[in-house]
Design a protein around this motif. Structure first.
Motif, short mmCIF file in Angstrom:
data_model
loop_
_atom_site.label_atom_id
_atom_site.label_comp_id
_atom_site.label_asym_id
_atom_site.label_seq_id
_atom_site.Cartn_x
_atom_site.Cartn_y
_atom_site.Cartn_z
N ARG A 1 0.81 -1.21 0.00
CA ARG A 1 0.00 0.00 0.00
C ARG A 1 0.85 1.27 0.00
N PRO A 2 1.90 1.37 0.82
CA PRO A 2 2.73 2.58 0.75
C PRO A 2 3.33 2.81 -0.64
N GLN A 3 3.79 1.74 -1.29
CA GLN A 3 4.36 1.90 -2.63
C GLN A 3 3.28 2.28 -3.65
N THR A 4 2.10 1.69 -3.50
CA THR A 4 0.99 2.05 -4.39
C THR A 4 0.62 3.53 -4.23
N ASP A 5 0.53 3.98 -2.98
CA ASP A 5 0.17 5.37 -2.73
C ASP A 5 1.20 6.33 -3.31
N LYS A 6 2.47 5.99 -3.21
CA LYS A 6 3.52 6.85 -3.76
C LYS A 6 3.41 6.92 -5.29
N THR A 7 3.13 5.78 -5.91
CA THR A 7 3.01 5.76 -7.37
C THR A 7 1.82 6.59 -7.83
N VAL A 8 0.68 6.38 -7.20
CA VAL A 8 -0.53 7.12 -7.59
C VAL A 8 -0.34 8.61 -7.35
N LEU B 1 -6.19 2.33 -11.79
CA LEU B 1 -6.06 1.36 -12.88
C LEU B 1 -4.67 1.43 -13.50
N ALA B 2 -4.14 2.65 -13.66
CA ALA B 2 -2.78 2.79 -14.18
C ALA B 2 -1.78 2.07 -13.31
N MET B 3 -1.95 2.17 -12.00
CA MET B 3 -1.05 1.47 -11.07
C MET B 3 -1.14 -0.04 -11.27
N SER B 4 -2.35 -0.56 -11.44
CA SER B 4 -2.53 -2.00 -11.65
C SER B 4 -1.90 -2.45 -12.97
N ILE B 5 -2.10 -1.64 -14.02
CA ILE B 5 -1.53 -1.97 -15.32
C ILE B 5 0.00 -1.95 -15.26
N LEU B 6 0.53 -1.03 -14.47
CA LEU B 6 1.98 -0.90 -14.36
C LEU B 6 2.60 -2.04 -13.55
N ASP C 1 10.98 -0.76 -19.47
CA ASP C 1 10.78 0.27 -20.48
C ASP C 1 9.60 -0.07 -21.39
N ARG C 2 9.48 -1.33 -21.76
CA ARG C 2 8.37 -1.74 -22.64
C ARG C 2 7.03 -1.58 -21.93
N VAL C 3 6.98 -1.93 -20.65
CA VAL C 3 5.74 -1.77 -19.89
C VAL C 3 5.37 -0.29 -19.79
N LEU C 4 6.34 0.57 -19.50
CA LEU C 4 6.07 2.00 -19.40
C LEU C 4 5.60 2.57 -20.74
#
Length: 201
Positions: free
Chosen positions: A126-133, A153-158, A179-182
């Protein structure tokens, strides 16, 4: 200042957790036991059970307390560069010989121990998810991400493709793959210009 009892208790806790990780690295998580940790650490097993009611919770606390990963996001103004830098750091950590196998074991334990799953989610995922979002939201406000794009959703796709390789397919988790995922993610959520608008009928 803490009294001598508190200092001794803190030192004993640290020793137990370090012993837990050392044994897990030596034997693998499956063969780890509280009895073995107690014997190596020179404490009674009841001393361990009083604080950690299961092997999984002992392992969780040991791994996350002693190996707090520094995975904060930079903010250079370029969200792609910032995501790439942070995810490279995460990949280097998760594929390293010390953290990687232990984290895989922890995620595996979380699949059938709800207490471990809750602790892992609260203290790491959760902390890493919150930082990404939060970083994506800042980019969205700056016009680098399409307005209205679902950032959860972007976080899940990433993260999904990365965890799939790390935990399921066991394929190499490389920087090229990141890089390909991004590139794929931003092809879908990048800002839309007038040229991208659908033609009128």
């Amino acid at each position: 200042m803490p009294d001598n009892r508190e200092a001794r208790a803190a030192a004993r806790t640290d020793m137990i957790m370090r012993t837990t990780l050392a044994l897990a690295q030596e034997t693998g998580y499956a063969k780890l036991s509280i009895e073995a940790v107690a014997a190596r650490a020179g404490v009674g097993k009841h001393t361990i059970y009083r604080r950690w009611p299961s092997k999984g919770l002992l392992f969780l606390d040991s791994l996350l307390s002693l190996n707090e990963p520094a995975l904060d996001y930079p903010d250079t103004g370029d969200v792609m560069a910032d995501l790439r830098r942070q995810i490279y750091a995460a990949v280097d950590l998760l594929t390293g010989p010390q953290w990687g196998p232990l984290y895989q074991a922890l995620v595996g334990e979380a699949q059938h121990d709800p207490a471990v799953a809750a602790g892992l989610g609260e203290r790491f995922i959760r902390p890493q998810t919150d930082k990404t979002v939060a970083r994506l939201r800042a980019a969205q406000e700056q016009g680098q991400v399409a307005p209205g794009f679902d950032l959860d959703l972007a976080m899940s796709i990433l993260s999904g493709p990365l965890y799939f390789r790390f935990l399921i397919s066991q394929e190499p988790l490389t920087r090229d793959y990141v890089d390909r995922v991004l590139d794929a993610l931003f092809a879908g959520m990048g800002p839309r210009g007038p040229a991208d608008a659908p033609a009128s009928a």
